[in-house]
Design a protein around this motif. Sequence first.
Motif, PDB file in Angstrom:
ATOM      1  N   ARG A  66      26.812 -38.668  93.240  1.00 47.08           N
ATOM      2  CA  ARG A  66      28.076 -38.752  92.514  1.00 47.08           C
ATOM      3  C   ARG A  66      28.892 -39.957  92.950  1.00 47.08           C
ATOM      4  O   ARG A  66      29.460 -40.677  92.124  1.00 47.08           O
ATOM      5  N   GLY A  67      28.949 -40.169  94.265  1.00 46.53           N
ATOM      6  CA  GLY A  67      29.682 -41.326  94.766  1.00 46.53           C
ATOM      7  C   GLY A  67      29.033 -42.635  94.341  1.00 46.53           C
ATOM      8  O   GLY A  67      29.731 -43.596  93.986  1.00 46.53           O
ATOM      9  N   TRP A  68      27.713 -42.673  94.379  1.00 45.05           N
ATOM     10  CA  TRP A  68      26.973 -43.880  94.003  1.00 45.05           C
ATOM     11  C   TRP A  68      27.198 -44.231  92.536  1.00 45.05           C
ATOM     12  O   TRP A  68      27.480 -45.376  92.188  1.00 45.05           O
ATOM     13  N   THR A  69      27.112 -43.233  91.659  1.00 44.74           N
ATOM     14  CA  THR A  69      27.315 -43.503  90.231  1.00 44.74           C
ATOM     15  C   THR A  69      28.760 -43.899  89.941  1.00 44.74           C
ATOM     16  O   THR A  69      29.012 -44.759  89.092  1.00 44.74           O
ATOM     17  N   ALA A  70      29.706 -43.290  90.655  1.00 40.14           N
ATOM     18  CA  ALA A  70      31.109 -43.667  90.463  1.00 40.14           C
ATOM     19  C   ALA A  70      31.344 -45.111  90.891  1.00 40.14           C
ATOM     20  O   ALA A  70      32.131 -45.834  90.262  1.00 40.14           O
ATOM     21  N   ALA A  80      46.092 -43.287  90.387  1.00 40.98           N
ATOM     22  CA  ALA A  80      45.253 -42.780  89.298  1.00 40.98           C
ATOM     23  C   ALA A  80      43.798 -42.685  89.730  1.00 40.98           C
ATOM     24  O   ALA A  80      43.119 -41.676  89.489  1.00 40.98           O
ATOM     25  N   GLU A  81      43.304 -43.715  90.396  1.00 41.57           N
ATOM     26  CA  GLU A  81      41.906 -43.691  90.825  1.00 41.57           C
ATOM     27  C   GLU A  81      41.671 -42.631  91.890  1.00 41.57           C
ATOM     28  O   GLU A  81      40.630 -41.951  91.880  1.00 41.57           O
ATOM     29  N   ALA A  82      42.597 -42.476  92.804  1.00 43.69           N
ATOM     30  CA  ALA A  82      42.438 -41.466  93.851  1.00 43.69           C
ATOM     31  C   ALA A  82      42.397 -40.068  93.237  1.00 43.69           C
ATOM     32  O   ALA A  82      41.557 -39.235  93.612  1.00 43.69           O
ATOM     33  N   VAL A  83      43.275 -39.799  92.292  1.00 42.74           N
ATOM     34  CA  VAL A  83      43.303 -38.487  91.633  1.00 42.74           C
ATOM     35  C   VAL A  83      42.022 -38.259  90.848  1.00 42.74           C
ATOM     36  O   VAL A  83      41.401 -37.194  90.923  1.00 42.74           O
ATOM     37  N   MET A  84      41.591 -39.256  90.087  1.00 47.49           N
ATOM     38  CA  MET A  84      40.405 -39.081  89.248  1.00 47.49           C
ATOM     39  C   MET A  84      39.144 -38.890  90.080  1.00 47.49           C
ATOM     40  O   MET A  84      38.323 -38.013  89.788  1.00 47.49           O
ATOM     41  N   LEU A  85      38.973 -39.689  91.109  1.00 44.68           N
ATOM     42  CA  LEU A  85      37.762 -39.575  91.915  1.00 44.68           C
ATOM     43  C   LEU A  85      37.725 -38.265  92.693  1.00 44.68           C
ATOM     44  O   LEU A  85      36.670 -37.641  92.833  1.00 44.68           O
ATOM     45  N   ARG A  86      38.884 -37.807  93.169  1.00 46.07           N
ATOM     46  CA  ARG A  86      38.906 -36.565  93.935  1.00 46.07           C
ATOM     47  C   ARG A  86      38.885 -35.345  93.023  1.00 46.07           C
ATOM     48  O   ARG A  86      38.133 -34.403  93.251  1.00 46.07           O
ATOM     49  N   VAL A  87      39.707 -35.366  91.974  1.00 45.04           N
ATOM     50  CA  VAL A  87      39.861 -34.171  91.151  1.00 45.04           C
ATOM     51  C   VAL A  87      38.801 -34.072  90.072  1.00 45.04           C
ATOM     52  O   VAL A  87      38.242 -33.005  89.829  1.00 45.04           O
TER      53      VAL A  87
END
Length: 211
Positions: free
Chosen positions: A71-75, A136-143
């Motif tokens: 998931r992290g790699w694709t993000a 925005a990026e922190a919320v999207m990646l975490r949530v």
Amino acid sequence: MVASEDLDAVVSAAQAGDEEAFRRLYRAQQPALVRYLRVLVGDDAEDVASESWLQIARDLRKFSGDWDGFRGWTATIARHRAMDLLRAQRRRPQAGVPVEFLAQMSAGDDTADRALELVTTADAVALIASLPPEMAEAVMLRVVVGLDATSTGRILGRRAGAVRTAAYRGLRQLAAKLAQRDPRHPPEPPRSPSWKPAVTTSAAPALKEMR
């Protein structure tokens, strides 16, 4: 939702050339990836996601890790493609219409685990897109993508503590924006980012509907 242990095996099978396993990975990750990209590039999210999956398919054999790592790699790949597009077009993402259920989201270390199923609609993504980019990026990646603070920090080039703080502040800003629209749900006093999240009683109907 498929258990992460099962998806670990799917990742390995896809790397070995199993086409059905790759399709399962795509179905599991594509919705979150598109929502994340929509915050970055707006209406170009689908196109950028398609470009990202071409690279994912090409480089999958080189990947090393489990489902969480995948998931992290694709993000990371998707973010790079999005940044390429933004540099080429020199534009910012467009915001849209917010949703009320975000007012009930609390911000803490485990926000992603409790709020993932709430942020699944285009209007919620549009509201998050109205935040400052780092929030925005922190919320999207975490949530939405469901990454922990450490993985998110690696993608954004920031420390895990800074990611937690950005997500916390972003969710507090979302609550404040929604309170302006609906005075019945004023924002609570800020809490420490280490405070454990909770879904309030008034949020339960919204959570039930999303499921």
